[in-house]
Design a protein around this motif. Sequence first.
Motif, PDB file in Angstrom:
ATOM      1  N   ALA A 166      34.222  26.320  -5.333  1.00 53.45           N
ATOM      2  CA  ALA A 166      33.797  26.589  -3.786  1.00 53.45           C
ATOM      3  C   ALA A 166      34.793  25.612  -2.838  1.00 53.45           C
ATOM      4  CB  ALA A 166      32.460  25.926  -3.283  1.00 53.45           C
ATOM      5  N   LYS A 169      38.160  27.499  -2.825  1.00 56.21           N
ATOM      6  CA  LYS A 169      38.092  28.672  -2.060  1.00 56.21           C
ATOM      7  C   LYS A 169      38.213  28.261  -0.470  1.00 56.21           C
ATOM      8  CE  LYS A 169      35.722  32.865  -2.010  1.00 56.21           C
ATOM      9  NZ  LYS A 169      34.356  33.696  -1.879  1.00 56.21           N
ATOM     10  N   GLY A 170      37.691  27.258  -0.208  1.00 57.11           N
ATOM     11  CA  GLY A 170      37.799  27.047   1.194  1.00 57.11           C
ATOM     12  C   GLY A 170      39.201  26.357   1.827  1.00 57.11           C
ATOM     13  N   ALA A 203      37.269  30.409  -8.174  1.00 51.69           N
ATOM     14  CA  ALA A 203      37.386  30.504  -6.491  1.00 51.69           C
ATOM     15  C   ALA A 203      37.466  32.307  -6.538  1.00 51.69           C
ATOM     16  CB  ALA A 203      38.360  29.856  -6.182  1.00 51.69           C
TER      17      ALA A 203
ATOM     18  N   CYS B 305      36.644  22.648   6.529  1.00 51.91           N
ATOM     19  CA  CYS B 305      36.483  23.905   6.088  1.00 51.91           C
ATOM     20  C   CYS B 305      35.487  24.240   5.258  1.00 51.91           C
ATOM     21  CB  CYS B 305      37.823  24.541   5.639  1.00 51.91           C
ATOM     22  SG  CYS B 305      38.444  23.392   4.162  1.00 51.91           S
ATOM     23  N   VAL B 403      30.086  31.531  -5.866  1.00 50.09           N
ATOM     24  CA  VAL B 403      30.778  30.697  -4.576  1.00 50.09           C
ATOM     25  C   VAL B 403      30.367  31.419  -3.457  1.00 50.09           C
ATOM     26  CG1 VAL B 403      32.674  29.725  -6.158  1.00 50.09           C
ATOM     27  CG2 VAL B 403      32.865  32.062  -5.473  1.00 50.09           C
ATOM     28  N   PRO B 404      30.721  30.612  -2.424  1.00 46.44           N
ATOM     29  CA  PRO B 404      30.507  31.183  -0.990  1.00 46.44           C
ATOM     30  C   PRO B 404      31.245  32.438  -1.050  1.00 46.44           C
ATOM     31  CG  PRO B 404      30.763  28.742  -0.907  1.00 46.44           C
ATOM     32  CD  PRO B 404      31.128  29.197  -2.146  1.00 46.44           C
ATOM     33  N   HIS B 406      33.114  35.093   1.610  1.00 42.27           N
ATOM     34  CA  HIS B 406      33.863  34.999   2.876  1.00 42.27           C
ATOM     35  C   HIS B 406      34.116  36.500   3.508  1.00 42.27           C
ATOM     36  CE1 HIS B 406      35.188  30.567   1.686  1.00 42.27           C
ATOM     37  NE2 HIS B 406      33.916  30.766   2.284  1.00 42.27           N
TER      38      HIS B 406
END
Lengths: 409, 409
Positions: A166, A169-170, A203, B305, B403-404, B406
Amino acid sequence: METIKNVLVGQSGGPTAVINASLAGVYETARAMGAEHVYGMRYGIQGLLQEQIVDLNECLSDKMDIELLKRTPASYLGSCRFRLPNPDVDEEPYKQLFHLFEKYEIGAVFYIGGNDSMDTIARLAAYGAKVKSSIRFIGVPKTIDNDLMFTDHTPGYGSAAKYIAATIKGIICDSSVYNLNSVTVVEIMGRHTGWLAGAASLAAGADCNGPDMILLPERAFDEKAFLAKVSQLEKERHTLVIAVSEGVKNKDGEFLCDLVSGPGAVDAFGHKAALSGTARYLADLIKAHLGCKTRAVELSVLQRCASPLASRTDVTEAYQVGGAAVEAAFRGETGKMCTIYRVSDIPYRTETGLTDVSRVANKEKCVPDEWISEDGMHVTPEFARYARPLIQAELHPFYVDGVPRHLHL
Amino acid sequence: METIKNVLVGQSGGPTAVINASLAGVYETARAMGAEHVYGMRYGIQGLLQEQIVDLNECLSDKMDIELLKRTPASYLGSCRFRLPNPDVDEEPYKQLFHLFEKYEIGAVFYIGGNDSMDTIARLAAYGAKVKSSIRFIGVPKTIDNDLMFTDHTPGYGSAAKYIAATIKGIICDSSVYNLNSVTVVEIMGRHTGWLAGAASLAAGADCNGPDMILLPERAFDEKAFLAKVSQLEKERHTLVIAVSEGVKNKDGEFLCDLVSGPGAVDAFGHKAALSGTARYLADLIKAHLGCKTRAVELSVLQRCASPLASRTDVTEAYQVGGAAVEAAFRGETGKMCTIYRVSDIPYRTETGLTDVSRVANKEKCVPDEWISEDGMHVTPEFARYARPLIQAELHPFYVDGVPRHLHL
């Protein structure tokens, strides 16, 4: 086989997001199986030698405490990095410990930890057999490093992997906002194995390509090949994000993090400069050779203590191995470590098992060679097939006043 | 007053966790008020000068896209760090921009950013007035730094503060597992103001004492007083966690992060060593003088972020200021920035307002003197009373495959 009156549990080694879920599993199962008292060692075997013992019946009486405990990172009981001596050389600590076991009427001892902790369980079980003790000693696996043998994976790894995936990915989002070329190197834990760095690959998905390169300690760093690949990728892509394991070494076996400073570099106070890391080394290397804008990011301790990104799969399995360890002890097993056996990938299903703790102690499981890409600078889809199920689902903290609530002694 | 056919929106400056929520607020409100097209600038005003324009009607047609957009960190449209020149010196970019506004039949321009971005809005509004344009220019505040004047706080700050508070809390857990004395120094963003470092104080609650010290750039660093306090606290407490703003300077006005390396220190490639930070400097200082185990942790880009730790209050307000900016433009306002006015602390309630953007541009709001403790090494309870409401409640990402998820252009 004698019945078990009271049990004793300890935590050892580095923090994880779910080591306390294993403690909850030990506590609840032991109570359910009839243990009168579940005692906890403060600061592992080291604290136990000073008789630092708490009665968990008094601390975990409310189900709410159990729920908070599962959501509390690090080690509720405190931890240590301490190895028992060879009893043929120094029997004293063993005498002390077995005296305490008798005093507290302990029928089973559980130790939640990594391969060093399994060494402790192996030594205690062997000594117990030698002195004909009926006490059972069972290890409960725990480590973000995922480097224990004879278990599909270790509790703690899934949550660290989820945090890493995560976060990478950010960072990929963050690094791509400007219309500029840049290279971001992200340093991930893992001194000897690349399980954590490899998790950066998770990710990737429909909305993210994932990191452009991943360097693991399983492969020696080849500067020329590395720079050639960065240079080639830089031509194709706006920004690069490279994940690197802190434990990457060059062909001479030197850690890259040991090479960061120029010879004789000192800090502001004239002392030898602290190592500032593998990511810093690579960012400097890229800048020196390719001239592009670079940035080094170190995930640091956050990757092992981030309860907001705990994997529910990991929390559940951590609880299960704690419980299964207790069941094994009540069945009369000793000198074993609880393991996780993967029944299938899709749907993901696991069972708990047991292995001789002496087989696990002091050994290390590396990322299989065939899960590392041919050029040694990424992982293959097999890695993700293995690791993806371990980061599934969430167990959110209880937020109180805007921050996660924890349980402390 | 002419009616508005199409509107144009851009994002500028550093990423935040909620800048895209403001974009969602602009988009949905403009469409609801009758705008035919909502155009987006790619990479801010810099991309606009190259006519990098997207039609957001095509990207955000599904309500699911809006929900994902609110949960996507960094800048959906891309960003820039670019200042328009003085039009008396160089009118060319203005001519170009107003030509584009005409071409796309733009009736209002919204720019989401910090004080540099407000300078852009101020210049465009002034130029618009000079050439008798009917186009309205409205600024939407955004910055994790919380340093904009005439607004109670800035969207982006609350989520960064929540990340910092939760992370410091995790680090305090992590640092206290061993029965050893140690000092952990955590570096937090904020080159000129201590709003972010002060947010470390929000880690405190019934289950956590919070950081032991907080150093802000508003106060000059006093080495002697600092070491005396560390030494005193070390006697009382097991482990210390110190939060420090990256922008702390000594009495001579030198940034501590500039002092890290010894004179002439070079990296492994013979170049001047990169600055390794304020936390590193302080960790080295403490180790050199007090001899204890120290550790430096840099929160780095993660604090701006981290969508998994977004504050729902922050997301909602970010959306609201975006919407309020559109309403203001449709009412005929120009040259304004949308503000947040706090109606009350308990219960926490806010309203949106407007201020002249020229009053905000290029200015900085510091932490009030009376919110910094007398010795300059912590914040007072007033700081928490102000900041605590801003980190309340969560807006969890949509997790897909662990995972988030987006939204990207």
